[in-house]
Design a protein around this motif. Structure first.
Motif, PDB file in Angstrom:
ATOM      1  N   ARG A 241      57.224 -28.364  39.939  1.00  0.00           N
ATOM      2  CA  ARG A 241      57.553 -29.141  41.136  1.00  0.00           C
ATOM      3  C   ARG A 241      59.053 -29.149  41.380  1.00  0.00           C
ATOM      4  N   ARG A 242      59.830 -29.277  40.309  1.00  0.00           N
ATOM      5  CA  ARG A 242      61.274 -29.323  40.472  1.00  0.00           C
ATOM      6  C   ARG A 242      61.852 -27.978  40.909  1.00  0.00           C
ATOM      7  N   CYS A 243      61.307 -26.886  40.420  1.00  0.00           N
ATOM      8  CA  CYS A 243      61.767 -25.580  40.895  1.00  0.00           C
ATOM      9  C   CYS A 243      61.459 -25.413  42.375  1.00  0.00           C
ATOM     10  N   MET A 244      60.320 -25.913  42.800  1.00  0.00           N
ATOM     11  CA  MET A 244      59.939 -25.805  44.204  1.00  0.00           C
ATOM     12  C   MET A 244      60.843 -26.673  45.084  1.00  0.00           C
ATOM     13  N   ILE A 245      61.179 -27.854  44.603  1.00  0.00           N
ATOM     14  CA  ILE A 245      61.958 -28.797  45.409  1.00  0.00           C
ATOM     15  C   ILE A 245      63.460 -28.499  45.359  1.00  0.00           C
ATOM     16  N   TYR A 246      63.979 -28.253  44.150  1.00  0.00           N
ATOM     17  CA  TYR A 246      65.424 -28.164  43.972  1.00  0.00           C
ATOM     18  C   TYR A 246      65.967 -26.746  43.825  1.00  0.00           C
ATOM     19  N   SER A 247      65.143 -25.785  43.459  1.00  0.00           N
ATOM     20  CA  SER A 247      65.497 -24.379  43.221  1.00  0.00           C
ATOM     21  C   SER A 247      65.597 -24.103  41.718  1.00  0.00           C
ATOM     22  N   ALA A 248      65.357 -22.860  41.359  1.00  0.00           N
ATOM     23  CA  ALA A 248      65.406 -22.456  39.956  1.00  0.00           C
ATOM     24  C   ALA A 248      66.791 -22.632  39.337  1.00  0.00           C
ATOM     25  N   PRO A 249      67.888 -22.247  40.011  1.00  0.00           N
ATOM     26  CA  PRO A 249      69.194 -22.424  39.362  1.00  0.00           C
ATOM     27  C   PRO A 249      69.519 -23.866  39.003  1.00  0.00           C
ATOM     28  N   ARG A 250      69.190 -24.808  39.896  1.00  0.00           N
ATOM     29  CA  ARG A 250      69.482 -26.213  39.600  1.00  0.00           C
ATOM     30  C   ARG A 250      68.628 -26.714  38.436  1.00  0.00           C
ATOM     31  N   VAL A 251      67.374 -26.293  38.387  1.00  0.00           N
ATOM     32  CA  VAL A 251      66.510 -26.702  37.273  1.00  0.00           C
ATOM     33  C   VAL A 251      67.009 -26.093  35.970  1.00  0.00           C
ATOM     34  N   ILE A 252      67.410 -24.821  36.017  1.00  0.00           N
ATOM     35  CA  ILE A 252      67.933 -24.170  34.815  1.00  0.00           C
ATOM     36  C   ILE A 252      69.174 -24.903  34.306  1.00  0.00           C
ATOM     37  N   ASP A 253      70.088 -25.238  35.192  1.00  0.00           N
ATOM     38  CA  ASP A 253      71.309 -25.945  34.775  1.00  0.00           C
ATOM     39  C   ASP A 253      70.961 -27.258  34.072  1.00  0.00           C
ATOM     40  N   ALA A 254      70.063 -28.037  34.684  1.00  0.00           N
ATOM     41  CA  ALA A 254      69.672 -29.319  34.089  1.00  0.00           C
ATOM     42  C   ALA A 254      68.918 -29.105  32.780  1.00  0.00           C
ATOM     43  N   ALA A 255      68.075 -28.088  32.753  1.00  0.00           N
ATOM     44  CA  ALA A 255      67.274 -27.823  31.555  1.00  0.00           C
ATOM     45  C   ALA A 255      68.145 -27.406  30.376  1.00  0.00           C
TER      46      ALA A 255
END
Length: 244
Positions: free
Chosen positions: A53-67
């Motif tokens: 859901r977060r990749c869909m909403i925020y984008s993969a790069p932003r999720v990767i950074d947070a992850a």
């Protein structure tokens, strides 16, 4: 060094790692970035579902950074599970395709046949994030289902992007990297000896593990269904009893 996934490297059931996705609680030593914190409506969600859901909403790069920020505060074993699940969620990113489509409609982006020697900021953002995730998985060192497929295929895609003759090629390959589980289609007919099954085993055995095709993602389901048309599972040995 990353080594091929084996049947012993299966990911633990998601129910066993929900403490990672529900780490809002005060009893965890890990600091959860705001982007990864669950809404009340998500409490009890499995890790993969929440990251998709977060990749869909925020984008993969932003999720990767947070992850990556979060994984750095986890024990090695939990970090490996978390990073693995992040890789499975990447395909749910739709920002890249939507942004590129909007640029073409508006005539605002570079021409498709423009040189890819210097990538536009949008593409470079994704390339940088994927490279960071690759390095984190390698540093973690723990091999699970999907580790081999992700590392080899995304590395291959990043090389193709770096040597792309035109921008439209880089854009296409970057999307392929996000959908890395589809890379099993190439792996099954390639020259990688790690993808060759032992005689008598499931012809897709190594590919199933390397690309995590048993995991509940749309790309895994579609790719496995396609490959099974040409590589059916072995029939039960008629000499063995039929135990039901």
């Amino acid at each position: 060094m990353i080594t091929p996934a084996t049947s012993s490297s299966r990911q633990p059931a998601l129910t066993g790692i929900r403490s990672v996705s529900n780490s809002n609680s005060a009893d965890t030593p890990a600091t959860l970035p705001p982007l990864l914190k669950l809404d009340d409506s998500e409490k009890g969600s499995d890790l993969l579902g929440s990251l998709r859901r977060r990749c869909m909403i925020y984008s993969a790069p932003r999720v990767i950074d947070a992850a990556l920020e979060f994984a750095g505060s986890l024990p090695t074993e939990q970090a490996s599970v978390f990073l693995r699940t992040v890789t499975l969620a990447l395909a749910d990113d739709n920002r890249l395709c939507l942004a590129l489509a909007a640029q073409r409609q508006q005539g605002a982006g570079p021409a498709p046949d423009a040189s890819a020697a210097v990538l536009p900021p949008l593409l470079q953002e994704y390339v940088t994030a994927l490279g960071a995730l690759l390095r984190a998985v390698a540093v973690n060192g723990r091999v699970m289902d999907g580790t081999y497929g992700f590392t080899t295929y995304v590395s291959y895609c990043l090389h193709r992007i770096a040597t792309a003759p035109a921008l439209h090629v880089a854009e296409t390959v970057l999307n392929e990297a996000l959908h890395w589980q589809r890379g099993a289609r190439l792996a099954i007919g390639g020259t990688d000896l790690n993808m060759v099954p032992r005689a008598g085993d499931d012809p897709l055995g190594p590919v199933l593990r390397a690309f995590a095709l048993r995991d509940p993602t749309p790309d895994a389901a579609a790719t496995l269904a396609e490959l099974r048309q040409f590589h059916p599972a072995p029939s039960p040995d008629p000499a063995l009893p039929d135990v039901r």
